[in-house]
Scaffold this motif. Structure first.
Motif, mmCIF file in Angstrom:
data_model
loop_
_atom_site.group_PDB
_atom_site.id
_atom_site.type_symbol
_atom_site.label_atom_id
_atom_site.label_comp_id
_atom_site.label_asym_id
_atom_site.label_seq_id
_atom_site.Cartn_x
_atom_site.Cartn_y
_atom_site.Cartn_z
ATOM 1 N N MET A 88 -15.588 2.970 -0.145
ATOM 2 C CA MET A 88 -15.853 1.647 -0.701
ATOM 3 C C MET A 88 -17.272 1.569 -1.257
ATOM 4 O O MET A 88 -17.505 1.056 -2.354
ATOM 5 C CB MET A 88 -15.620 0.604 0.407
ATOM 6 C CG MET A 88 -15.881 -0.825 0.027
ATOM 7 S SD MET A 88 -17.594 -1.355 0.342
ATOM 8 C CE MET A 88 -17.626 -1.296 2.141
ATOM 9 N N PHE A 140 -15.825 -7.062 -4.118
ATOM 10 C CA PHE A 140 -15.788 -5.707 -3.577
ATOM 11 C C PHE A 140 -17.199 -5.206 -3.256
ATOM 12 O O PHE A 140 -17.673 -4.212 -3.784
ATOM 13 C CB PHE A 140 -15.095 -4.786 -4.590
ATOM 14 C CG PHE A 140 -14.610 -3.488 -4.006
ATOM 15 C CD1 PHE A 140 -14.872 -2.293 -4.647
ATOM 16 C CD2 PHE A 140 -13.881 -3.465 -2.836
ATOM 17 C CE1 PHE A 140 -14.426 -1.083 -4.126
ATOM 18 C CE2 PHE A 140 -13.426 -2.279 -2.309
ATOM 19 C CZ PHE A 140 -13.694 -1.081 -2.955
ATOM 20 N N LEU A 167 -6.919 3.458 -3.183
ATOM 21 C CA LEU A 167 -8.013 2.513 -3.070
ATOM 22 C C LEU A 167 -7.388 1.135 -2.893
ATOM 23 O O LEU A 167 -6.396 0.810 -3.530
ATOM 24 C CB LEU A 167 -8.820 2.570 -4.367
ATOM 25 C CG LEU A 167 -10.053 1.708 -4.479
ATOM 26 C CD1 LEU A 167 -11.113 2.174 -3.510
ATOM 27 C CD2 LEU A 167 -10.579 1.740 -5.902
ATOM 28 N N SER A 168 -7.935 0.320 -2.015
ATOM 29 C CA SER A 168 -7.461 -1.055 -1.854
ATOM 30 C C SER A 168 -8.541 -2.018 -2.270
ATOM 31 O O SER A 168 -9.697 -1.888 -1.890
ATOM 32 C CB SER A 168 -7.093 -1.330 -0.385
ATOM 33 O OG SER A 168 -5.962 -0.607 -0.013
ATOM 34 N N LEU A 169 -8.141 -2.988 -3.058
ATOM 35 C CA LEU A 169 -9.074 -4.003 -3.527
ATOM 36 C C LEU A 169 -8.403 -5.350 -3.421
ATOM 37 O O LEU A 169 -7.201 -5.457 -3.638
ATOM 38 C CB LEU A 169 -9.402 -3.806 -5.007
ATOM 39 C CG LEU A 169 -10.314 -2.717 -5.463
ATOM 40 C CD1 LEU A 169 -10.351 -2.694 -6.986
ATOM 41 C CD2 LEU A 169 -11.709 -2.977 -4.944
ATOM 42 N N SER A 170 -9.144 -6.390 -3.110
ATOM 43 C CA SER A 170 -8.576 -7.716 -3.290
ATOM 44 C C SER A 170 -9.052 -8.310 -4.608
ATOM 45 O O SER A 170 -8.294 -8.969 -5.299
ATOM 46 C CB SER A 170 -8.932 -8.632 -2.117
ATOM 47 O OG SER A 170 -10.314 -8.595 -1.869
ATOM 48 N N THR A 196 0.825 -1.215 0.000
ATOM 49 C CA THR A 196 0.000 0.000 0.000
ATOM 50 C C THR A 196 0.854 1.257 0.000
ATOM 51 O O THR A 196 0.519 2.257 -0.648
ATOM 52 C CB THR A 196 -0.910 -0.008 1.236
ATOM 53 O OG1 THR A 196 -1.578 -1.267 1.291
ATOM 54 C CG2 THR A 196 -1.942 1.077 1.169
ATOM 55 N N ILE A 234 -13.359 5.197 5.100
ATOM 56 C CA ILE A 234 -12.950 4.085 4.243
ATOM 57 C C ILE A 234 -14.176 3.338 3.742
ATOM 58 O O ILE A 234 -14.264 2.970 2.565
ATOM 59 C CB ILE A 234 -11.994 3.157 5.017
ATOM 60 C CG1 ILE A 234 -10.629 3.831 5.147
ATOM 61 C CG2 ILE A 234 -11.860 1.804 4.339
ATOM 62 C CD1 ILE A 234 -9.704 3.163 6.138
#
Lengths: 466, 551
Positions: free
Chosen positions: A252, A212, A204-207, A193, A248
């Motif tokens: 999202m 999502f 932005l963090s996504l797996s 990150t 956050i």
């Protein structure tokens, strides 16, 4: 006397070792987007020609010496002498032609078939030898956290931060986002990150795209989802940890439907992505690029490279063929994933603007240890891949006959030491900033703040690989 | 606004503030640094001594009670919350340090910890059982400290998949939850799981190639000293490099790594003898013995660590059990001046505040470093001093930390008198929130020290909130859900939305809901008798709200 460990006997190997591995946040979930979701909120489209960078972070310190192997006779002899229990068989190495420059011949690890083929057919793969920060002034050279910090920040100060740190790509994101708090220009898919975190820009963090969205298998889902959203959108009510949690979640919520909406119709043209690891992540990124989401920097990563013991368990050189060992297979996975990704981008006509950079926090010791593994080391190769990349082998390969030894090494062991630096990692970052993102060179160092730590930065630029 | 409420409550509870000025800051508690027990023979001294201006006898606030139960344990239960509110935290805290009680918690197993049908796959059941202990054990601090050591001495089962090693390691941590530190460091060096994880297993000091350095490096960097030299106030020491730039001063050099690696050679982990050829995993129930030491694989030559030389011992006098060799190494590490500030800051960052930057916070570090040094590194003494200090309950410390996913899950179950049955630890909680017991993802455990905010990003909150919905739901076909909504409604005579909200805020938060959140959930509940399904929905909304995210 060395006793065979249970793991060796069972052939299961132990690649993870001390496991500075990233959380492999790949759920592979199959949650479909809401039926009938509209693309309501438009975060904008990326204008054509906008440069895109995908950094691939090999967590743990990839063993460069078994990734790019020197072929000159004396070098290869030294390679075999340094690694009696880990050397790769000469006949299985994937030889590369010289490409640009006049450098010692090298070969790739036998696992990297796809990338080697791509190197020769499309000339879009650059290998940069001997990359590291400078030896004498850098903090935390052999320490995972400190070296990952250096790698991601482009600084030399290790992890002893006195102020919140920012990544080198993150500082680029600061410029690209231009103060827009809703910008998603930098997205972290588990590649570190910090790499994409700026002084002001928060990534932005996504797996994965598919997962999502919050799953609410409870009561009247729609009603609850609506109240859930209302709660997360209560601005001005919280502070500290509570508020950061809220923001956050609000972000999202704002993006979840939109990202899926813009990528759902993606026609899959390439089926060579591996089913796990980097495969699904890069496929998601291909979708986001195809969907022209306004994202210009992506960070992905893969763990398992901290190969202290049984590094290449399972490797077998038989006359009928070579069975890949554990480290070989990791590299094969990287090779296959990146090639699939590149071909996919080509097939959709969006490859022109994408550069992929493969890095790791450090290389590994030139010699193997008594566990058929390698300990933390120093310089190692970096890969760059993309339509704009000028394929070839760049930068001098650090001689294995001229290792960086210290007094301790020579006193206790006859063969020990680290691979020397021939390329300062900051010069690679600089080259990408200048040639891919078109940042004027004076704005990178000194007055600009993209690479503010210039200590021990020699005058030599990196060869022109892009 | 919240801070003002807390400050008012605390001022009332703690009474005189003069105690805050005392080094060591004991307020209302006796101090027996050896065992952490209050002054007096057996804990009764606390009541008799008359000590306890404020905390020992006066009713404690809901906030203080919740604070202790969340930080030192896994969240409040309605019962413990009532006790702490009534009696103050002192009696409960005393119990948490009582050696006899700690022993009983280990010896007398609650039948709920026993193996039973659960959703976990083979092997992962041990982690599931530990979750059950976290939820139900009356020795909450013991479990929290066992988890602390698991996170501190981070090792993961997903390399060797020898689950019995991790079960044994967990038992070791529980038995040494409050120290002694020396035994923890010696024991973890010989631990089967750790030997496998950091490659000291079969590390030969007399081979042609050098020994593996992995364990030696992490023992110093992560387990005993930290990477940088620290002042007595926990600040990183900076020095000037050749170019005149300020850089952090390393606590150890590469020479020390190599010397320590050589000293710790000779050990091998003991593995089970049977494995299932279908799964490729070792039989998870087969017990194993301790690790073994082979003197012929130990590097007997002299080594110098931090200026002290461990003499060569290549004759017949060397300890063939390996115990002396490990003790020599650990003694040198514990004698290092960095050990005290390193451990103190680790404790404070986990239990008190993640950032120790203000003068008050640094003074707290300093005071506890003195306790550490004066007690010879006594973990119980340091923790006792920390938890009985007024700074521990200051307004800036209460409800201001991030909750880890595991704290979130256990807080939910305990607050709602729930059950761990039906909770799929491995697949739901662990995977989606990146926090699986026995499986820290890196040498930095689940997050880097002082960076709990890494547990919360747009990807991970999806996992957290989805899992909160799962806990709140009544899975179809599963008679035993995570909590009995209908039962809670009936037993607590919950009829109206306000009553439901009072119950949920009391037991999930030990604090009032933010008014705007309360109003929204009240809108959701509407009028009329609250049904079980509505109660679950409200519980989900609160557990996903910002109010619940704070520890």
């Amino acid at each position: 006397m060395k006793t065979m460990t249970r793991r060796q006997f069972l052939g299961r190997g132990a690649l993870w070792a001390c496991g500075a591995g990233v959380i492999n946040q790949l759920l592979g979930g199959s949650f479909l987007s809401q039926a009938g979701a509209d693309c309501l909120q438009d975060p904008g489209h990326l204008s054509p020609g906008s440069p895109i960078l995908v950094t691939v972070n090999l967590f743990g310190g990839n063993d460069g010496v078994n990734t790019v192997i020197p072929l000159a006779a004396k070098e290869f002899a030294q390679y075999e002498a340094l690694r009696p229990n880990l050397k790769l068989p000469r006949r299985r190495l994937l030889e590369l032609d010289e490409g640009a420059g006049h450098l010692p011949r090298v070969a790739l690890n036998p696992g990297m078939v796809d990338l080697a083929r791509l190197f020769h057919t499309d000339r879009v793969v650059a290998i940069l030898n001997g990359v590291s920060p400078p030896a004498r002034v850098t903090s935390g050279l052999f320490d995972h956290e400190a070296s990952q910090a250096n790698l991601q920040t482009g600084l030399l100060s290790g992890s002893g931060f006195t102020a919140p740190p920012s990544g080198w790509v993150g500082r680029l994101n600061d410029r690209l986002a231009q103060g827009d708090e809703t910008s998603i220009v930098g997205t972290d898919f588990g590649g570190g990150t910090l790499m994409v975190t700026g002084n002001s820009y928060r990534p932005l963090s996504l797996s994965s795209l598919a997962s999502f969205q919050v799953r609410i298998n409870l009561g009247d889902e729609e009603v609850l989802r609506d109240y859930y959203r209302q709660i997360q959108r209560l601005a001005g009510q919280f502070e500290g940890v509570a508020e950061s949690n809220r923001r956050i979640r609000a972000r999202m919520i704002d993006l979840a439907d939109e990202l899926r909406c813009r990528t759902d119709a993606y026609p899959q043209l390439v089926d060579t992505y591996p089913a796990d690891g980097l495969g699904p992540v890069l496929l998601d990124i291909a979708k986001l690029i195809w969907g022209r989401l306004p994202i210009q920097t992506y960070a992905v990563g893969l763990g398992g490279f901290d190969t202290h013991a049984n590094q290449n368990a399972g490797a077998e050189d038989q006359d009928s063929g070579y069975v890949l060992g554990e480290h070989d297979r990791l590299l094969a996975h990287v090779s296959q994933s990146l090639t699939a990704f590149y071909r996919d981008l080509q097939a959709h006509g969006v490859a022109r603007d994408v550069v992929i950079l493969v890095v790791s926090e450090f290389g590994r010791r030139a010699n193997s240890n008594n566990d058929a593994g390698t300990d933390h080391g120093f310089a190692a190769p970096v890969f760059a891949l993309g339509e704009k990349v000028k394929g070839g082998v760049y930068q001098p390969y650090p001689s294995l006959q001229d290792l960086w030894l210290d007094d301790y090494d020579t006193e206790h062991f006859s063969e020990s030491g680290n691979v020397k630096q021939t390329t300062d990692f900051r010069r690679i970052y600089e080259h990408i900033l200048v040639h891919h993102f078109r940042v004027p060179r004076p704005e990178i160092y000194g007055g600009g703040n993209l690479l503010p730590d210039e200590r021990a930065l020699g005058p030599q630029l990196v060869q022109d690989f892009l | 606004m919240m801070r003002t409420v807390v400050a008012t409550v605390l001022a009332g509870v703690l009474g005189a503030t003069s105690a805050a000025a005392r080094p060591g800051g004991v307020v209302g508690f006796g101090n027996d640094p050896v065992a952490g027990r209050p002054a007096g023979q057996n804990g009764a001294g606390l009541k008799q001594s008359g000590a306890g201006a404020g905390l020992a006898t006066a009713a404690s606030s809901l906030l203080i009670a919740g604070h202790f139960l969340r930080r030192l344990g896994f969240g409040p239960t309605p019962q413990e919350l009532a006790v702490l509110q009534q009696q103050g935290p002192a009696p409960w805290l005393t119990q948490q340090f009582d050696p006899e009680r700690l022993h009983q918690c280990i010896a007398q197993l609650d039948p709920r910890y026993a193996p039973g049908p659960g959703p976990q796959s083979v092997g992962y059941e041990y982690a599931y059982r530990w979750l059950t202990r976290m939820v139900y054990s009356p020795c909450q601090l013991q479990e929290k400290m066992a988890l602390f050591w698991h996170e501190h001495f981070a090792s993961s089962v997903n390399k060797t998949f020898v689950f019995i090693h991790f079960r044994d390691q967990e038992s070791f941590f529980r038995a040494h939850a409050l120290g002694p530190l020396r035994e923890l460091l010696v024991g973890i060096t010989k631990d089967n799981a750790m030997l496998g994880w950091l490659d000291n297993d079969g590390n030969d000091g007399n081979a042609e190639t050098p020994p593996n350095e992995n364990y030696a490096r992490e023992l110093m960097q992560l387990f005993a000293l930290g990477p940088y030299e620290l002042t007595e106030r926990g600040d990183i020491v900076f020095i000037k490099d050749q170019a005149g730039t300020q850089v952090p001063k390393p606590a150890y050099s590469e020479d020390e790594v190599k010397a320590l690696a050589r000293q710790l050679t000779g050990w091998s982990a003991t593995y089970p003898t049977h494995y299932d050829p279908n799964t490729g995993l070792y039989n998870p129930t087969e017990e194993v013995g301790p690790a073994t030491f082979d003197l012929s694989a130990w590097d007997c030559r002299a080594k110098t660590l931090f200026g002290t030389t461990i003499a060569e011992n290549c004759g017949n006098g060397a300890d063939s059990t390996g115990e002396t060799q490990v003790q020599q190494a650990i003694n040198l590490l514990l004698a290092h001046p960095n050990a005290a500030p390193f451990f103190v800051t680790e404790f404070l960052k986990k239990f008190y505040k993640e950032n120790l930057s203000s003068p008050e916070e640094k003074q707290f570090v300093y005071d506890l470093v003195q306790v550490f040094r004066n007690s010879g590194g006594n973990v119980a003494a340091v923790l006792w001093a920390a938890f009985t200090d007024p700074r521990f309950v200051s307004p800036s410390a209460v409800r201001t930390m991030y909750k880890t996913p595991l704290e979130q899950l256990t807080n939910m179950i305990r607050g709602l008198s729930g059950s761990t049955q039906g909770v799929d630890l491995h697949d739901i909680w662990g995977y989606e929130t990146a926090y699986r017991i026995y499986e820290p993802p890196s040498v930095f455990s689940f997050y880097r020290p002082g960076r709990k905010n890494a547990l919360v990003n747009t990807a991970l909150v999806v996992g957290r909130d989805s899992a909160a919905a799962d806990v709140a739901s009544n899975p179809p076909g599963n008679d035993v859900s995570s909590f009995d909504a209908a039962g809670l409604i009936a037993r607590n005579h919950i009829q109206t939305a306000d009553q439901a909200l009072d119950f949920l805020s009391q037991n999930l938060l030990a604090a009032p809901l933010t008014p705007a959140v309360r109003q929204l959930v009240k809108n959701y509940l509407g009028g009329g008798q609250v049904t079980a399904e509505q109660f679950r929905g409200a519980a989900f909304l609160i557990m996903a709200s910002p109010d619940f995210q704070v520890n």
